[in-house]
Design an enzyme around this catalytic site. Structure first.
Site, PDB file in Angstrom:
ATOM      1  N   GLY A   1       0.806  -1.219   0.000  1.00 21.85           N
ATOM      2  CA  GLY A   1       0.000   0.000   0.000  1.00 21.85           C
ATOM      3  C   GLY A   1       0.830   1.255   0.000  1.00 21.85           C
ATOM      4  O   GLY A   1       0.503   2.231  -0.693  1.00 21.85           O
TER       5      GLY A   1
ATOM      6  N   GLU B   1      12.191  -4.706  -9.724  1.00 23.95           N
ATOM      7  CA  GLU B   1      12.035  -6.155  -9.714  1.00 23.95           C
ATOM      8  C   GLU B   1      10.611  -6.516 -10.139  1.00 23.95           C
ATOM      9  O   GLU B   1      10.390  -7.449 -10.880  1.00 23.95           O
ATOM     10  CB  GLU B   1      12.417  -6.687  -8.327  1.00 23.95           C
ATOM     11  CG  GLU B   1      11.403  -7.270  -7.488  1.00 23.95           C
ATOM     12  CD  GLU B   1      11.903  -7.605  -6.075  1.00 23.95           C
ATOM     13  OE1 GLU B   1      13.112  -7.621  -5.802  1.00 23.95           O
ATOM     14  OE2 GLU B   1      11.035  -7.862  -5.237  1.00 23.95           O
TER      15      GLU B   1
ATOM     16  N   LEU C   1       8.484  -4.157   8.471  1.00 16.75           N
ATOM     17  CA  LEU C   1       7.534  -4.407   9.556  1.00 16.75           C
ATOM     18  C   LEU C   1       7.968  -3.740  10.854  1.00 16.75           C
ATOM     19  O   LEU C   1       7.133  -3.309  11.651  1.00 16.75           O
ATOM     20  CB  LEU C   1       7.391  -5.917   9.785  1.00 16.75           C
ATOM     21  CG  LEU C   1       6.859  -6.740   8.619  1.00 16.75           C
ATOM     22  CD1 LEU C   1       6.989  -8.236   8.917  1.00 16.75           C
ATOM     23  CD2 LEU C   1       5.405  -6.387   8.334  1.00 16.75           C
TER      24      LEU C   1
END
Length: 431
Positions: free
Chosen positions: A218, A238, A313
């Protein structure tokens, strides 16, 4: 024998094709939507006929029957990168994974350090010269084709015939099956106000003429949506997705100011809509290459002003990024994040952005932490980190001391956690 005669001789059913797999083999499957559904469904249906067969792949997108934990002794998944489909297998104790930089997987396969006895892949229809295109993902699969005992292809008219180093000749094929079902489409992630705020910080730091590498998620897509007014952007990435297609349609991407492969968009796998896959078909602007080309920091870093945008994260005070696990439990994989952070660091004028919301679990957990959760897999090291961006701002860590990094990261943490982060830093003698 003509190429068409070879094609006819090698055409079989999916059930017949999987007989090229032997007990103990590792089957290499390409990234995401390039996985061949007819072959993997046939393998699933007949999985009990095999023993100790492994399927290795980055980002499986379908939950095939072979992922059944009760038949793991027959066929099991050994991931290069986990997905929602394959993550449960590791939790159940029947899956495994290969830690590796994405860019190095072809070399590891070539050297025999990662097994590749069989290849299953989707390909485009054959051209008049006998060539198929791995237009959705040449990634590590081209290396596996060189190494494998058996190469089994699933020919699908919905797979684009892309240009670049992504072609295989009929003479290299052991068996082929035909399937005309649509290539799986993957929509854009949801973009909320937090993602939008992060995206604006990053977009404001990207200048006209820059070359982009954009990861999936997102926040990277929120960056893309705020670049439509830019000029002469280039693409060396990529993954090519619909966000990049949006920039092309807006006129923001021309590739003309790239100093490495000017005029060309370069990628190693595609993930998006039918519209995107059609765009890749015989498009001279686009080249699909193996990942040891697209993600090699020396090669990608030859692009001046390379802007790399990837998510994490959790990040600690020194700048270590845990981007692939929740503590010791794998969540995804190393992928190409480190490859492109290093590429941007090599690039003249390059910038590597690591993006993350400041909190998780409804603002109850800070993603900026004094030390990573025990067991966390470090994806990007403290020595490679450059820009870190949350919805509260930008921290530039490269060339900064441990104390300076700590102060900068606390400054972009959620306000509710800055006090306790400051106290922790003091106990660690970092403030």
């Amino acid at each position: 024998m003509t190429v068409h005669a070879q094609y006819a001789a090698k055409r079989v059913t999916a059930a017949e094709a999987i007989r090229n797999v032997h007990n103990g083999d590792t089957i290499v499957v390409p990234t995401a939507v390039a996985e061949p559904p007819a072959l993997l469904n046939a393998l699933s249906e007949h999985r009990r006929d095999f023993r100790d067969v492994k399927v290795s792949q980055i980002l499986a997108v379908r939950k095939f029957g072979y992922l059944d934990p009760t038949t793991a002794e027959n066929v099991r998944h050994v991931a290069y990168f986990f997905s929602g489909a394959t993550r449960p297998g590791f939790k159940e104790g029947v899956g495994d994974f290969y830690p590796s930089y994405f860019s190095e997987m072809p070399q590891l396969i070539d050297r025999g350090l990662m097994p590749a006895e069989v290849v299953f892949t989707q390909v485009s229809p054959m051209d008049e010269h006998g060539y198929f295109s791995l237009g959705l993902a040449p990634d590590y699969t081209m290396a596996a084709i060189r190494k494998a005992r058996a190469v089994v292809v699933e020919v699908n008219p919905n797979v684009p015939f892309a240009f670049g180093n992504c072609h295989i000749h009929i003479s290299q094929v052991t068996a082929l099956v035909e399937n005309d079902e649509p290539v799986l489409e993957v929509g854009l992630p949801t973009i909320g106000p937090v993602q939008e705020a992060i995206g604006k910080y990053v977009a404001d730091m990207i200048e006209d003429g820059s070359t982009l590498q954009i990861g999936y998620g997102g926040i990277p897509d929120a960056v893309v949506m705020q670049l439509t007014h830019k000029h002469d952007l280039g693409i060396h990435t990529e993954m090519v997705g619909d966000g990049i297609l949006t920039l092309l349609e807006a006129g923001a991407v021309t590739n003309r100011r790239k100093n490495f492969m000017p005029g060309k968009m370069v990628a190693t796998f595609a993930l998006g809509s039918k519209k995107l896959y059609k765009f890749l078909h015989r498009n001279p602007m686009v080249e699909m290459h193996p990942v040891d080309f697209t993600n090699d920091p020396y090669i990608a870093g030859q692009n001046d002003n390379l802007m790399c945008i990837n998510a994490t994260l959790e990040i600690d005070f020194l700048g270590q990024c845990g981007s692939e696990s929740l503590g010791p439990l794998p969540y995804s994989g190393t992928g190409g994040q480190s490859d492109f952070v290093r590429s941007a660091n090599r690039s003249k004028g390059g910038k590597a952005f690591i993006v993350l919301p400041s909190t998780a679990k409804d603002n109850t957990i800070s993603r900026i932490v004094p030390t990573l959760t025990p067991g966390t897999h470090v994806s990007t090291s403290k020595n490679d980190i450059n820009y870190v961006v949350t919805e509260y701002g930008v921290a530039q860590l490269r060339g900064k001391s441990a104390k300076q990094r700590t102060q900068a990261l606390i400054g972009i943490a959620h306000p509710d956690f800055r006090g306790q982060l400051t106290e922790a830093a003091k106990k660690m003698n970092l403030l």
